[in-house]
Design a protein around this motif. Structure first.
Motif, PDB file in Angstrom:
ATOM      1  N   ASN B  20       0.832  -1.207   0.000  1.00  0.00           N
ATOM      2  CA  ASN B  20       0.000   0.000   0.000  1.00  0.00           C
ATOM      3  C   ASN B  20       0.867   1.258   0.000  1.00  0.00           C
ATOM      4  O   ASN B  20       0.679   2.154  -0.832  1.00  0.00           O
ATOM      5  N   VAL B  21       1.849   1.287   0.906  1.00  0.00           N
ATOM      6  CA  VAL B  21       2.695   2.483   1.029  1.00  0.00           C
ATOM      7  C   VAL B  21       3.507   2.702  -0.253  1.00  0.00           C
ATOM      8  O   VAL B  21       3.528   3.811  -0.813  1.00  0.00           O
ATOM      9  N   LEU B  22       4.171   1.617  -0.749  1.00  0.00           N
ATOM     10  CA  LEU B  22       5.006   1.758  -1.945  1.00  0.00           C
ATOM     11  C   LEU B  22       4.145   1.992  -3.189  1.00  0.00           C
ATOM     12  O   LEU B  22       4.539   2.741  -4.087  1.00  0.00           O
ATOM     13  N   GLY B  23       2.969   1.367  -3.244  1.00  0.00           N
ATOM     14  CA  GLY B  23       2.062   1.583  -4.383  1.00  0.00           C
ATOM     15  C   GLY B  23       1.676   3.051  -4.493  1.00  0.00           C
ATOM     16  O   GLY B  23       1.756   3.647  -5.571  1.00  0.00           O
ATOM     17  N   ASN B  24       1.277   3.643  -3.368  1.00  0.00           N
ATOM     18  CA  ASN B  24       0.913   5.072  -3.370  1.00  0.00           C
ATOM     19  C   ASN B  24       2.111   5.950  -3.724  1.00  0.00           C
ATOM     20  O   ASN B  24       1.979   6.944  -4.442  1.00  0.00           O
ATOM     21  N   LEU B  25       3.308   5.547  -3.199  1.00  0.00           N
ATOM     22  CA  LEU B  25       4.521   6.341  -3.444  1.00  0.00           C
ATOM     23  C   LEU B  25       4.894   6.332  -4.937  1.00  0.00           C
ATOM     24  O   LEU B  25       5.125   7.383  -5.542  1.00  0.00           O
ATOM     25  N   PHE B  26       4.934   5.136  -5.546  1.00  0.00           N
ATOM     26  CA  PHE B  26       5.305   5.032  -6.965  1.00  0.00           C
ATOM     27  C   PHE B  26       4.260   5.708  -7.861  1.00  0.00           C
ATOM     28  O   PHE B  26       4.605   6.361  -8.849  1.00  0.00           O
ATOM     29  N   LEU B  27       2.981   5.544  -7.495  1.00  0.00           N
ATOM     30  CA  LEU B  27       1.898   6.178  -8.268  1.00  0.00           C
ATOM     31  C   LEU B  27       2.097   7.708  -8.264  1.00  0.00           C
ATOM     32  O   LEU B  27       2.058   8.360  -9.314  1.00  0.00           O
ATOM     33  N   THR B  28       2.347   8.251  -7.087  1.00  0.00           N
ATOM     34  CA  THR B  28       2.530   9.706  -6.963  1.00  0.00           C
ATOM     35  C   THR B  28       3.788  10.161  -7.698  1.00  0.00           C
ATOM     36  O   THR B  28       3.783  11.162  -8.407  1.00  0.00           O
ATOM     37  N   TRP B  29       4.869   9.389  -7.531  1.00  0.00           N
ATOM     38  CA  TRP B  29       6.140   9.728  -8.193  1.00  0.00           C
ATOM     39  C   TRP B  29       5.927   9.792  -9.713  1.00  0.00           C
ATOM     40  O   TRP B  29       6.342  10.738 -10.381  1.00  0.00           O
ATOM     41  N   GLY B  30       5.274   8.760 -10.248  1.00  0.00           N
ATOM     42  CA  GLY B  30       5.024   8.698 -11.693  1.00  0.00           C
ATOM     43  C   GLY B  30       4.138   9.844 -12.167  1.00  0.00           C
ATOM     44  O   GLY B  30       4.392  10.429 -13.227  1.00  0.00           O
ATOM     45  N   LEU B  31       3.129  10.194 -11.382  1.00  0.00           N
ATOM     46  CA  LEU B  31       2.213  11.263 -11.792  1.00  0.00           C
ATOM     47  C   LEU B  31       2.888  12.629 -11.754  1.00  0.00           C
ATOM     48  O   LEU B  31       2.475  13.558 -12.440  1.00  0.00           O
ATOM     49  N   ARG B  32       3.914  12.748 -10.904  1.00  0.00           N
ATOM     50  CA  ARG B  32       4.616  14.050 -10.810  1.00  0.00           C
ATOM     51  C   ARG B  32       5.862  14.112 -11.690  1.00  0.00           C
ATOM     52  O   ARG B  32       6.415  15.171 -11.906  1.00  0.00           O
ATOM     53  N   HIS B  33       6.358  12.945 -12.130  1.00  0.00           N
ATOM     54  CA  HIS B  33       7.573  12.919 -12.960  1.00  0.00           C
ATOM     55  C   HIS B  33       7.292  12.147 -14.239  1.00  0.00           C
ATOM     56  O   HIS B  33       7.390  10.931 -14.252  1.00  0.00           O
ATOM     57  N   GLY B  34       6.991  12.800 -15.282  1.00  0.00           N
ATOM     58  CA  GLY B  34       6.856  12.122 -16.578  1.00  0.00           C
ATOM     59  C   GLY B  34       5.443  12.019 -17.079  1.00  0.00           C
ATOM     60  O   GLY B  34       5.183  12.311 -18.242  1.00  0.00           O
ATOM     61  N   ALA B  35       4.519  11.591 -16.236  1.00  0.00           N
ATOM     62  CA  ALA B  35       3.134  11.449 -16.721  1.00  0.00           C
ATOM     63  C   ALA B  35       2.559  12.831 -17.008  1.00  0.00           C
ATOM     64  O   ALA B  35       2.892  13.799 -16.337  1.00  0.00           O
ATOM     65  N   GLU B  36       1.712  12.897 -18.049  1.00  0.00           N
ATOM     66  CA  GLU B  36       1.118  14.197 -18.396  1.00  0.00           C
ATOM     67  C   GLU B  36       0.113  14.622 -17.311  1.00  0.00           C
ATOM     68  O   GLU B  36      -0.350  13.799 -16.516  1.00  0.00           O
ATOM     69  N   GLU B  37      -0.193  15.918 -17.326  1.00  0.00           N
ATOM     70  CA  GLU B  37      -1.129  16.420 -16.313  1.00  0.00           C
ATOM     71  C   GLU B  37      -2.524  15.855 -16.570  1.00  0.00           C
ATOM     72  O   GLU B  37      -2.978  15.796 -17.715  1.00  0.00           O
ATOM     73  N   LEU B  38      -3.175  15.418 -15.498  1.00  0.00           N
ATOM     74  CA  LEU B  38      -4.506  14.831 -15.652  1.00  0.00           C
ATOM     75  C   LEU B  38      -5.543  15.923 -15.875  1.00  0.00           C
ATOM     76  O   LEU B  38      -5.513  16.959 -15.224  1.00  0.00           O
ATOM     77  N   THR B  39      -6.440  15.660 -16.823  1.00  0.00           N
ATOM     78  CA  THR B  39      -7.531  16.599 -17.078  1.00  0.00           C
ATOM     79  C   THR B  39      -8.854  15.861 -16.881  1.00  0.00           C
ATOM     80  O   THR B  39      -8.867  14.722 -16.445  1.00  0.00           O
ATOM     81  N   ALA B  40      -9.947  16.527 -17.239  1.00  0.00           N
ATOM     82  CA  ALA B  40     -11.251  15.873 -17.093  1.00  0.00           C
ATOM     83  C   ALA B  40     -11.431  14.753 -18.124  1.00  0.00           C
ATOM     84  O   ALA B  40     -12.332  13.919 -17.995  1.00  0.00           O
ATOM     85  N   SER B  41     -10.553  14.724 -19.150  1.00  0.00           N
ATOM     86  CA  SER B  41     -10.676  13.706 -20.194  1.00  0.00           C
ATOM     87  C   SER B  41     -10.211  12.330 -19.695  1.00  0.00           C
ATOM     88  O   SER B  41      -9.097  12.209 -19.158  1.00  0.00           O
ATOM     89  N   PRO B  42     -11.009  11.282 -19.894  1.00  0.00           N
ATOM     90  CA  PRO B  42     -10.593   9.934 -19.482  1.00  0.00           C
ATOM     91  C   PRO B  42      -9.313   9.490 -20.189  1.00  0.00           C
ATOM     92  O   PRO B  42      -8.546   8.685 -19.674  1.00  0.00           O
ATOM     93  N   LEU B  43      -9.062  10.054 -21.398  1.00  0.00           N
ATOM     94  CA  LEU B  43      -7.856   9.679 -22.157  1.00  0.00           C
ATOM     95  C   LEU B  43      -6.586  10.059 -21.411  1.00  0.00           C
ATOM     96  O   LEU B  43      -5.582   9.331 -21.473  1.00  0.00           O
ATOM     97  N   SER B  44      -6.612  11.196 -20.722  1.00  0.00           N
ATOM     98  CA  SER B  44      -5.410  11.626 -19.996  1.00  0.00           C
ATOM     99  C   SER B  44      -5.108  10.633 -18.866  1.00  0.00           C
ATOM    100  O   SER B  44      -3.947  10.362 -18.556  1.00  0.00           O
ATOM    101  N   PHE B  45      -6.136  10.067 -18.260  1.00  0.00           N
ATOM    102  CA  PHE B  45      -5.944   9.060 -17.207  1.00  0.00           C
ATOM    103  C   PHE B  45      -5.361   7.782 -17.811  1.00  0.00           C
ATOM    104  O   PHE B  45      -4.444   7.189 -17.264  1.00  0.00           O
ATOM    105  N   LEU B  46      -5.925   7.397 -18.995  1.00  0.00           N
ATOM    106  CA  LEU B  46      -5.438   6.177 -19.657  1.00  0.00           C
ATOM    107  C   LEU B  46      -3.968   6.308 -20.026  1.00  0.00           C
ATOM    108  O   LEU B  46      -3.181   5.386 -19.832  1.00  0.00           O
TER     109      LEU B  46
END
Lengths: 121, 132
Positions: B20-46
């Protein structure tokens, strides 16, 4: 403001998912057979329950809102703050599911509410 | 509890907390480093899901869900909730160390209060009977 909206979405969808899941699983009854064939039978039955399908959809919404939240807010805020759902779940467990909530659980929920208030400072 | 089951319970509790702890950490790391900014579009999440760190985070969170479900099949919820509440404190520590977040005194106090609340709820009887 966006962070609080996302947190509200996470808490609302988590609470809805947990209530639907708890209601449907109690209707289904206790699971005794944890063998592969038993679990397959249980999953096949549960997969046809509308309440559980809605619960999974709510969990997905909660997860996507969490993804959006950690992009705009600290993880050290997002993880404990999402435990705020426990407070609303305790109240709704009493009001909607008619569960008996003892004093210890009320105090626990109050501590969580106090903790979320401190995170908001 | 026999020694084998005790060992299995402890091992699964560690897996539940760490995934749980590492899953949340890696998810956050990825979303802040490299992944595009999330918008209301489901495509940005995909698209974000295909970032390697985000994918690793999601795999760990699936591991967390499964291992928690398995642990709950033989261990009481009143054991699982307090033990896994440790994750709140570890998350705060790792957020400070690896994500460079400022964990203020109020946030530490809030985190500890929430952990205490979850432990208190977990110590209760999961099948409370009584007047409704």
């Amino acid at each position: 403001m966006k962070a609080w909206l996302l947190l509200g979405t996470i808490i609302a969808s988590t609470v809805t998912a947990d209530l639907l899941q708890s209601h449907e699983m109690k209707r289904h009854g206790e699971i005794h057979d944890f063998g592969p064939s038993g679990l397959r039978r249980v999953l096949a039955t549960l997969a046809r329950k509308t309440n559980l399908i809605l619960a999974v959809a709510c969990m997905a919404l909660s997860f996507f809102a969490f993804m959006a939240l950690v992009q705009v807010a600290d993880l050290s805020f997002a993880v404990p703050a999402s435990a705020g759902s426990l407070v609303i779940e305790t109240i709704l467990a009493r009001l909607v599911l008619k569960e008996h909530v003892d004093a210890r659980r009320w105090i626990g929920a109050a501590l969580v509410a106090g903790g979320v208030w401190l995170l908001a400072l | 509890m026999n020694p084998r089951l005790r060992w299995k319970t402890r091992a699964f509790a560690v897996i539940v907390i760490l995934s749980n702890v590492l899953g949340n950490l890696f998810l956050t790391w990825g979303l802040r480093h490299g992944a595009e900014e999330l918008t209301a579009s489901p495509l940005s999440f995909l698209r974000a899901i295909f970032n390697p760190w985000v994918s690793l985070g999601i795999c760990l969170l699936i591991t967390w869900l499964m291992s928690r479900m398995f642990l709950l099949s033989w261990a009481d919820l009143s054991y699982v909730l307090p033990v896994t509440a440790l994750g709140y404190v570890i998350t705060a520590l790792l957020s400070r160390l690896f994500l460079g977040e400022q964990v203020t005194a109020a946030r530490w106090a809030g985190t500890l209060l929430i952990m205490a609340g979850v432990i208190l709820v977990g110590l209760g009887n999961p099948h409370s009977e009584g007047p409704r």
